[in-house]
Scaffold this active site. Structure first.
Site, PDB file in Angstrom:
ATOM      1  N   ASP A   1       1.001  -1.033  -0.006  1.00  0.00           N
ATOM      2  CA  ASP A   1       0.060  -0.124  -0.076  1.00  0.00           C
ATOM      3  C   ASP A   1       0.912   1.228  -0.074  1.00  0.00           C
ATOM      4  O   ASP A   1       2.020   1.121   0.441  1.00  0.00           O
ATOM      5  CB  ASP A   1      -0.815  -0.143   1.331  1.00  0.00           C
ATOM      6  CG  ASP A   1      -1.689   1.180   1.376  1.00  0.00           C
ATOM      7  OD1 ASP A   1      -2.393   1.598   0.296  1.00  0.00           O
ATOM      8  OD2 ASP A   1      -1.942   1.769   2.637  1.00  0.00           O
ATOM      9  N   LYS A   2       0.373   2.503  -0.280  1.00  0.00           N
ATOM     10  CA  LYS A   2       1.120   3.732  -0.546  1.00  0.00           C
ATOM     11  C   LYS A   2       1.141   4.292   0.877  1.00  0.00           C
ATOM     12  O   LYS A   2       2.147   4.424   1.858  1.00  0.00           O
ATOM     13  CB  LYS A   2       1.003   4.372  -1.613  1.00  0.00           C
ATOM     14  CG  LYS A   2       2.050   5.507  -1.692  1.00  0.00           C
ATOM     15  CD  LYS A   2       1.766   6.424  -2.849  1.00  0.00           C
ATOM     16  CE  LYS A   2       0.699   7.608  -2.771  1.00  0.00           C
ATOM     17  NZ  LYS A   2       0.631   8.173  -1.508  1.00  0.00           N
TER      18      LYS A   2
ATOM     19  N   PHE B   1     -17.741   9.684   5.580  1.00  0.00           N
ATOM     20  CA  PHE B   1     -16.874   9.116   4.371  1.00  0.00           C
ATOM     21  C   PHE B   1     -17.168   7.755   4.143  1.00  0.00           C
ATOM     22  O   PHE B   1     -16.989   6.859   5.060  1.00  0.00           O
ATOM     23  CB  PHE B   1     -15.633   9.344   4.666  1.00  0.00           C
ATOM     24  CG  PHE B   1     -14.776   9.078   3.608  1.00  0.00           C
ATOM     25  CD1 PHE B   1     -14.185  10.047   2.558  1.00  0.00           C
ATOM     26  CD2 PHE B   1     -13.878   7.928   3.724  1.00  0.00           C
ATOM     27  CE1 PHE B   1     -13.331   9.781   1.591  1.00  0.00           C
ATOM     28  CE2 PHE B   1     -13.094   7.508   2.530  1.00  0.00           C
ATOM     29  CZ  PHE B   1     -12.794   8.438   1.589  1.00  0.00           C
TER      30      PHE B   1
ATOM     31  N   LYS C   1     -16.388  17.453   0.998  1.00  0.00           N
ATOM     32  CA  LYS C   1     -14.917  17.534   0.729  1.00  0.00           C
ATOM     33  C   LYS C   1     -14.699  16.006   0.353  1.00  0.00           C
ATOM     34  O   LYS C   1     -15.387  15.138   0.960  1.00  0.00           O
ATOM     35  CB  LYS C   1     -14.382  17.431   2.179  1.00  0.00           C
ATOM     36  CG  LYS C   1     -12.826  17.349   2.644  1.00  0.00           C
ATOM     37  CD  LYS C   1     -12.460  17.526   3.702  1.00  0.00           C
ATOM     38  CE  LYS C   1     -12.712  16.041   4.422  1.00  0.00           C
ATOM     39  NZ  LYS C   1     -12.180  15.963   5.726  1.00  0.00           N
TER      40      LYS C   1
ATOM     41  N   ASP D   1      -4.528   6.140  -4.250  1.00  0.00           N
ATOM     42  CA  ASP D   1      -4.382   7.462  -4.740  1.00  0.00           C
ATOM     43  C   ASP D   1      -4.387   7.943  -6.074  1.00  0.00           C
ATOM     44  O   ASP D   1      -4.431   6.906  -6.812  1.00  0.00           O
ATOM     45  CB  ASP D   1      -2.912   8.195  -4.120  1.00  0.00           C
ATOM     46  CG  ASP D   1      -2.994   8.592  -2.897  1.00  0.00           C
ATOM     47  OD1 ASP D   1      -3.982   8.894  -2.344  1.00  0.00           O
ATOM     48  OD2 ASP D   1      -2.028   8.672  -2.286  1.00  0.00           O
TER      49      ASP D   1
ATOM     50  N   ASN E   1      -8.664  -0.821   4.120  1.00  0.00           N
ATOM     51  CA  ASN E   1      -8.622  -1.017   2.785  1.00  0.00           C
ATOM     52  C   ASN E   1      -7.607  -1.807   2.176  1.00  0.00           C
ATOM     53  O   ASN E   1      -7.511  -2.550   1.101  1.00  0.00           O
ATOM     54  CB  ASN E   1      -8.463   0.354   1.783  1.00  0.00           C
ATOM     55  CG  ASN E   1      -7.461   1.029   2.019  1.00  0.00           C
ATOM     56  OD1 ASN E   1      -6.684   0.952   3.095  1.00  0.00           O
ATOM     57  ND2 ASN E   1      -6.935   1.974   1.187  1.00  0.00           N
ATOM     58  N   ASP E   2      -6.734  -2.364   3.003  1.00  0.00           N
ATOM     59  CA  ASP E   2      -5.648  -3.400   2.627  1.00  0.00           C
ATOM     60  C   ASP E   2      -6.088  -4.666   3.239  1.00  0.00           C
ATOM     61  O   ASP E   2      -4.991  -5.485   2.939  1.00  0.00           O
ATOM     62  CB  ASP E   2      -4.100  -2.879   3.007  1.00  0.00           C
ATOM     63  CG  ASP E   2      -4.041  -1.346   2.744  1.00  0.00           C
ATOM     64  OD1 ASP E   2      -4.137  -1.050   1.860  1.00  0.00           O
ATOM     65  OD2 ASP E   2      -3.463  -0.616   3.480  1.00  0.00           O
TER      66      ASP E   2
END
Lengths: 1221, 359
Positions: free
Chosen positions: A429-430, A665, A689, A813, A964-965
């Site tokens: 993952d980043k 979110f 946002k 991203d 999310n990973d």
């Protein structure tokens, strides 16, 4: 629409099962139907007299006593044995032991033959028993904790044990108390009717979560009286979804109120910030969500173990061949005597003559018993022991300890340590993994104008070493909350030097607003630019879920500047609806919204002075960064309540925004919104946002000319800046707003309320409701947040790559940001060519893949030497260069790694992962040095990992830090979680948890390598050892008429593996280091050793077998010839052979051992001493006990025999001679 | 012999910052202990096999083993062994005469001479044969005497009486009688005195084997409820009527037989010819001897051979040149390898030196 989908399917499932059940239930009595219906109905216990029992409707539900133990005293033996026999090896050994009880085939004393199996079984049983006892102890402790329960008889709260708690009880909870069960919150001492809980024990997140009192009880002014409660609660059956709770409460009046997850306090959480709360127990004991979520540790089988199992199978084959050989030999041996029965051929016990064939069949079974040692019974146990030791050592490694967070590496899966040494692909993952996930607000663009905020770099450096909370402040250390490690305290984010130009504009804007408010002028006279700036900062401040706390009382909420009356009048959505109809209300609100004139002015003043001391606790670091940024521009969030946000502005003072809705979110919408009533304009405003790609699509420039033109211009400029930000590697977020008319809002609200109160499909409806609201937005601006790389990431990636690992980065991203970060962390090299795949359709994707595949082939495959240097030389040359001939490209491997980078975005990835294209995609991807997948969803991440793992048959490692990973981590062979900023979900799902990415280097290169080489060598040694020992007996069969006789005494035969030769290999398997840690880190290439399984290749098993056979030949025939034709008896001859075998085996281990520590010497010494001690004691103990073998005084006799010593010297040396060469 | 490198690291000073986080009243951190064991930095010896270490090892082994081997070979060759192969003759009772010339005695022949009988192709190590005995019966246990272990089947009972000693081993007791005569040059035969005690292990005779009935010297009463093994001609208490200490279960011929041989071709100690008391005349003076065998034991069923062996023994037991040869072989192989490797090393060694990875 992932969440929507799941929600739907889940709802369908429950619905269906409910339906089928209810039809069934109809036939039964009413009472029973209550128990089995799809919902749970909870009545208050005090309505019923418990002593009478019988009629209490809650009595069917599980009580709060927990029992996590597997066994009871009675059931332990059968249950444990049953579980152990699930292991095939155990069944095999028991079968062999039982075979010994059959007189015609038995080889050993039956009782003795049981010994190893019983030993192994009892060791495991004792381990299980001990674990179970520990569970029992902790259960007992938990069951005997105290809590306050309302007693019907005493009419007050009395202390009771947790285990006495029942569904329907009222309990009173105090601050810092742990919740004993899942409790519906009915009352809270908090004036806002809130209760804060910390859920660290459930999900590891340390931020506080707000829970709300059930709506119908919010308005209660006086203390909650259980006797007045007479409602019935209907809710879901117990389930393990922590984030879902649905139900409703039915009051006597017949009114129904919805119950949500926000009303439920979960077992195991801790009450914070709330003095007292009262609730009713809904789920108790094992039916609580926390307990239902308690899954045992996962079991993974490592690659080495899979490989080993193949060889165990070969051992079985060898065993059967040897047995068959012996059986045939025995048959022939019998046959040669014909009818002449020699005296030594003893008849069967019944006195009948056995034909050679029958004899051979019996013998076959006997040989299986005699040769059983070949299948290493203790191997499985030894591997487990060694792995536990390895895990211990990894755990203890200081270099994997992070000072800053006081955490070290956790091994959550105990049985795949050696897989760490065999990794080939890393999927990373980043955010939060490669980067710090400590967001720093860097730049923003408002209304098409760019402002950059330079933050002070010098602050960051000391912060890295200083413990959390100990930021250098004059009075900082005095109340630094060291005991409460908070992951969400950001320091560097705070230190932002605002852009002076923007600062001025903010000041100007607010002063104008102040002026206009003071003069009661309409606000729309303010220039739109300033208005946008104002809205922009308001959005930054309030469009989030940040909780404000002060540092001296980290868990104490601050900022309750409004009066209580006000609060009590507004919260419920229903009342909001009614309020909308009344025209008076807004004025009332407005009055209160202007806080500076309020009586508690003194207090807020004091708070304002402390303003810089406020801390923000956010669910995501981006939010915190934005709030801190806004504060730097003097637009500070000072208080947040569920229905109200207070913002402090330079000239306006404190403004309170009535918070009508928060649309949280989610990863599908990729945005969040708040609906507020603007205190100045009284308009209902939506602030959104979210990710720029999403927000930009929702922007509708106004239709009217002037405004629309401006909007389009802003849109255009902002998009430009966004591209710039992304190129700088900044994370971009867009801020937008929308003003709703009252009518629009009312119609939306109608639907939204329906969605909120729905029990079925609630998530889905809410999602749709949010989509309806977030349309036609007006763009305010965008922010660029920097996410700094973690320490040592480029170095780690470089060295992992040198180690032959392919690194893929899968990130959510956007492409530009991801590429930038990839350059920053040296994943991509500027000299590398990058293939970018962006396709809009399946066909386009197919064409793209095809083209790039051709390109790669044309460009590189013609090159006979695919080294990077050459590849670079060809990079500039047109692909139809003369060197490239079809013939050469035909036979070179099509999958070599070149200096190429592949970048693919989420949409294209979705096409590429399609069945028809996945092969092409893989072909392209695997020939690239690095692969970068942007904008990928969690599901795609796991699909990529799965694809690579299954198609390329490689070992994969996934590393990530966020929720999310999780799916990716679970799919990979080894999942690594970073215990970082985004909660603990990744860690919970992982096999190993690291504090930092750079520790991966040592974990893989050093510990992985060691674990793999140690274990591989140990397994091979095990096979060798057993084969060598068994072969000795096999050679003997040629000299005993294949009768299954063994010259090694049965005791030695059975305990040889278990005791005499067991310890040294365990020590070597745990401590041996083929290469030192420093060398391994300096020369990452050594890691390829494990990737190619070089320590344990299939042929090595056979090499070891051949070696074992050679050594056993030497160990057998040297004593054979030394004693041939002498008066030596069976065991006086067999004992030296056993001794020689032991010496040879230990010496062999000595040669295999690369590093000798004191432990190795001690273990070998111990083994030899143990053998001689046992032999001497055994040979001296009892002359008649160990029938049929009588080894009385043999060892003593041998120790006086010089030949014995001479044999001991020459044989091991002769046996090991080939190893030296 | 071998290059060793101690890679023990100094324990201190390696980790700056680790001290700083502590301080007075520091919270107990989870930081692992910095001990050599936990950090896997135990002092270790890393033997590295290089030409410099292996070559001397080879030469050392060679230089030590070859002399040992030669010594063993000489010792073995000094042992005098004389073997008579008895040819099985169909009649069950016969005397075999064997003439032999015994060469000139040397000093060593003043010691005891051991007389063995040898059998070949006799699988005394057969699995079912080895088990077919009852140790506690042989140990004098009364109840086992009358109720022997099941292992003895089918040689456990006969005529509804328990067999003593039970089992196949006892049943197949070697029952030939061997006698040795010295044929005086004048033609007369002088029987050589053969000692029949002292041939079994001391522990067997005194610990493992005991007659039942403690002090009852009348063995026929002790064994009265038992029956003799099927193949035996006389009951166990008549094995050696002349010597009560060598009768019954503690008869040494019986004990020796009961110690089952390891290999199908074996010898068992039969008698001892004691050295002359004066130490002047050889134990067996040179000359012709005749061996008389009372042939009871059938060996044809298994193509067996019987032998009689006369041998002296040395400190290393009977005559067996193998161990000496083994030592010499291993020693010379090592030496040879050493030389070969030395040549290789000398020729190509310089090239490798640079490629060695420093440890």
């Amino acid at each position: 629409p992932m969440i929507g989908f799941f929600g739907r399917s889940m709802a369908r499932e429950t619905g269906e099962s409910g339906e089928t059940k209810s039809t069934k239930v109809k036939k039964h009595k009413r009472r029973k139907s209550k128990k089995e219906s799809k919902t749970r109905i909870v009545h208050a216990n005090i309505l019923y007299d418990l002593t009478k029992g019988g009629d209490n409707p809650n009595r069917h539900y599980a009580n709060n006593k927990i029992k996590t133990t597997k066994y009871t005293l009675l059931s332990f033996l059968p249950k444990n044995l049953f579980e152990q026999f699930h292991r095939f090896a155990n069944v095999y050994f028991v079968f062999i032991a039982l075979l010994n009880f059959v007189p015609v085939v038995n080889a050993f004393q039956p009782e003795l033959a049981l010994a190893p199996v019983v030993f192994i079984l009892s060791v495991t049983a004792i381990k299980d028993l001990w674990e179970d006892y520990r569970r029992h102890r902790s259960d007992k402790e938990i069951n005997h904790m105290d809590c306050l329960v309302y007693s019907r008889n005493e009419k007050q709260y009395v202390e009771k044990y947790w285990k006495e708690l029942r569904v329907g009880d009222f309990i009173r909870l105090r601050c810092n108390e742990i919740l004993p069960a899942d409790v519906l919150l009915l009352s809270s001492s908090d004036p806002d009717r809130l209760c804060h809980i910390e859920t660290a024990t459930l999900d590891g997140e340390t931020n506080l979560k707000q829970r709300q009192v059930v709506r119908s009880f919010i308005d209660l002014d006086c203390e909650f009286d259980p006797f007045k409660y007479n409602s019935v609660i209907e809710c879901e059956k117990p389930n393990n979804d922590l984030n879902r709770f649905r139900g409703y409460i039915i009051h006597r009046s017949g009114r129904r109120d919805g119950l949500y997850k926000d009303n439920l306090l979960l077992r195991g959480c801790t009450i914070r910030n709330t003095e007292e709360a009262v609730g009713i127990v809904i789920y108790a004991g094992h039916e609580t969500k926390a307990m239902l979520n308690n899954n045992g540790p996962r079991y993974k089988r490592s690659k080495l173990e899979r490989q080993m199992n193949v060889d165990v199978f070969w051992c079985v084959v060898i065993l059967l061949v040897m047995c068959l050989f012996s059986a045939i030999g025995h048959g022939l041996w019998m046959f040669q005597y014909g009818d002449k029965r020699p005296v030594f051929d003893v008849l069967s016990p019944e006195g009948t003559d056995l034909s050679p064939v029958v004899s051979a069949i019996y013998l076959f079974l006997t040989m299986i018993i005699v040769f059983q040692v070949l299948i290493p019974i203790s191997l499985f146990v030894s591997i487990e022991i060694v792995k536990i030791c390895q895990v211990y050592f990894i755990h203890q490694d200081m270099e994997l300890y992070d000072e800053e967070t006081d955490s070290h590496l956790q091994c959550r899966a105990l049985n795949i340590t050696e897989d760490l040494g065999q990794m080939q692909y890393i999927f990373s993952d980043k955010t939060g993994t490669l980067t710090e996930n400590k967001m720093v607000f860097r730049r923003c663009t408002v209304a098409g104008v760019e402002y950059s905020a330079v933050n002070q770099y010098k602050i960051e450096a000391p912060n890295l070493t200083v413990a959390p909370g100990a930021e250098p402040k004059p009075n900082g250390p005095a109340f630094c909350p060291n005991t409460l490690p908070s992951l969400f305290m950001y320091h560097s984010e705070k230190d932002i030097t605002p852009d002076p130009q923007l600062m001025d504009k903010v000041n100007e804007c607010s002063s104008q607003m102040e002026f206009m408010r003071f003069h009661s002028q309409p606000l729309n006279q303010i220039p739109p630019d300033l208005c946008d700036i104002f809205d922009f900062f308001i959005a930054l401040t309030i469009c989030n879920t940040v909780v404000v706390s002060s540092p001296n009382q980290p868990r104490q909420k601050v900022g309750r500047p409004t009066t209580r009356n006000y609060l009590l009048s507004s919260p419920s959505a229903e009342s909001t609806l009614t309020k909308l109809n009344e025209e008076k209300r807004p004025e009332h609100d407005l009055q209160h919204a202007f806080s500076p004139t309020r009586p508690n002015f003194e207090k807020t003043k004091a708070l304002a002075q402390d303003e810089c001391e406020l801390r923000y606790e956010a669910e995501s670091p981006d939010e915190a960064a934005l709030v801190y940024a806004a504060r730097a521009y003097k637009c500070a969030l000072v208080g947040r309540l569920p229905d109200q946000v207070t913002v402090e502005l330079p000239h306006l003072g404190k403004l309170s925004f009535e918070l009508l809705h928060t649309l949280g979110f989610d990863s599908t919408r990729k945005r969040m919104s708040v609906v507020v009533k603007h205190p100045l304009t009284e308009q209902i405003t939506v602030y959104s946002k979210g990710a720029d790609s999403v927000i930009m699509d929702l922007i509708r420039p106004g239709t009217d000319d002037c405004k629309g033109k401006r909007q389009r211009k802003i849109l255009y400029k902002t998009q430009n800046y966004l591209n710039l930000y992304a190129a700088d590697g900044l994370r971009t977020l867009c801020i937008a707003k929308k003003v709703l008319s009252k009518e629009e809002y009312a119609s939306w609200l109608q639907h939204h309320l329906e969605a909120e109160t729905a029990i079925q499909r609630r998530e889905e409806l809410l999602f749709e409701s949010a989509l309806r609201l977030e349309t036609n937005l007006q763009l305010l601006g965008a922010t660029g947040i920097e996410d700094r790389l973690q320490d040592g990431v480029p170095e780690t990636i470089a060295s992992l790559r040198k180690a032959g690992l392919q690194i893929w980065v899968l990130t959510g991203d956007k492409q530009e940001t991801a590429i930038n970060i990839a350059y920053a962390c040296k994943l991509l090299d500027p000299e590398e060519e990058i293939i970018t795949l962006n396709a809009d359709s399946q066909e386009a994707c197919a064409v793209l893949l095809e083209n790039s595949l051709h390109y790669i082939q044309a460009k590189f495959l013609c090159n006979p030497r695919p080294d990077p240097q050459a590849a670079r030389d060809y990079a500039g040359i047109h692909f139809s260069s003369p060197v490239c001939s079809p013939a050469s490209s035909g036979h070179s491997s099509p999958f070599l790694v070149h200096r190429l980078g592949l970048v693919i975005d989420g949409r294209t990835l979705a096409y590429a992962l399609d069945k028809s294209l996945e092969d092409d995609f893989l072909a392209v991807a695997r020939s690239c040095r690095s692969v970068l997948c942007c904008r990928s969803t969690p599901l795609q991440k796991s699909m990529v990992v799965k694809l690579v793992r299954n198609k390329l048959k490689v070992m994969t490692l996934a590393i990530g830090d966020g929720a999310n990973d999780v799916s990716m981590i679970q799919v990979a062979d080894v999942g690594v979680g970073i215990s970082g900023q985004e909660g603990m979900q990744a860690v919970m799902a992982s096999d190993f948890a690291l504090p930092r990415f750079r520790y991966l280097q040592k974990l893989l290169l050093v510990h992985g390598h060691w674990c793999y080489s140690r274990l591989a060598n140990m397994i091979l040694y095990f096979f060798y050892k057993n084969a060598m020992f068994v072969a000795l007996i096999f050679w003997y069969q040629f000299y005993c008429g294949f009768s299954g006789s063994a010259m090694v005494d049965q005791w030695y035969l059975i305990f040889f593996n278990l005791m005499f030769s067991a310890f040294p290999q365990l020590i070597t398997g745990t401590l041996d280091k083929d290469v030192s840690a420093e060398t391994l880190q300096e020369l990452p290439q050594l890691y390829m050793n494990g990737q190619n399984s070089e320590e344990y290749k299939p042929y090595m098993f056979w090499m070891n077998m051949i070696d074992a056979f050679y050594q056993s030949l030497i160990c057998f025939f040297i004593p054979y010839f030394a004693y041939v034709d002498s008066d030596v008896d069976l065991f006086t001859w067999g004992t030296p052979i056993t001794t020689l075998a032991l010496f040879t085996i230990l010496l062999h281990l000595g040669i295999e051992t690369k590093t000798w520590t004191l432990m190795n010497w001690m273990s070998i010494g111990f083994s030899i001493a143990l053998f001689f001690t046992v032999a001497l004691c055994y040979n001296a103990s009892c002359p008649t006990c160990f029938s049929p073998s009588n080894t009385y005084w043999i060892m003593q006799k041998l120790l006086g025999d010089p030949i014995f010593y001479l044999l001991c010297v020459v044989t091991p040396i002769a046996a090991l001679l080939p190893r030296y060469i | 012999m071998m290059a060793s490198s101690y890679n023990a690291k100094d324990e201190d000073g390696h980790h700056p910052g680790s001290v700083g986080s502590g301080g007075p009243g520091a919270v107990k951190s989870k930081k692992p202990d910095n001990t050599a064991f936990k950090q896997q930095r135990l002092p270790a010896w890393q033997p590295i096999l290089t030409a410099g270490t292996v070559l001397p090892a080879f030469f050392m082994i060679g230089l030590i083993f070859i002399p040992i081997g030669i010594g063993l070979l000489v010792t073995s060759n000094n042992i005098k062994e004389f073997e008579v192969r008895a040819v099985a003759i169909a009649t069950s009772y016969c005397v075999i005469r064997a003439l032999c010339s015994y060469t000139a005695p040397r000093t060593k022949d003043f010691s005891n001479v051991f007389m063995y009988y040898g059998l070949s192709n006799f699988y005394q190590n057969h699995r079912r044969y080895v088990k077919s005995r009852d140790d506690s019966q042989l140990n004098g246990d009364k109840s086992s005497l009358l109720n022997p272990s099941k292992e003895c089947e089918p040689y456990r009972t006969s005529d509804k009486k328990s067999i003593a000693p039970c089992g196949a081993i006892a049943n197949s007791l070697f029952n030939d009688t061997l006698e040795l005569f010295y044929i005086h040059p004048n033609g007369s035969r002088i029987a050589i005195h053969l000692v029949k005690t002292g041939i079994a292990w001391w522990t067997d005779k005194h610990v493992k084997f005991r007659n039942p009935g403690e002090n009852n010297n009348n063995l026929s009463i002790v064994f009265q409820d038992t029956s003799k093994p099927v193949n035996w001609r006389k009951p166990v208490y008549e094995l050696d009527p002349s010597d009560p200490d060598n009768n019954g279960f503690i008869n040494e011929d019986f004990i020796v037989w009961m110690r089952t041989a390891a290999l199908p071709t074996f010898r068992k100690l039969y008698r001892i010819i004691q050295k002359k008391k004066d130490n002047m005349t050889p134990t067996l003076p040179p000359g012709n001897y005749s061996l008389e065998v009372i042939y009871n034991y059938p060996v044809r069923s298994f193509d067996g051979r019987k032998r009689m062996i006369l041998s002296t023994i040395s400190w290393m037991g009977g005559k067996n040149p193998f161990l000496g040869i083994a030592y010499i072989t291993v020693g010379s192989v090592c030496f040879f390898l050493g030389v070969v490797l030395l040549i290789i090393h000398h020729k190509y060694g310089n090239r490798n030196n640079n490629a060695d990875i420093p440890n």
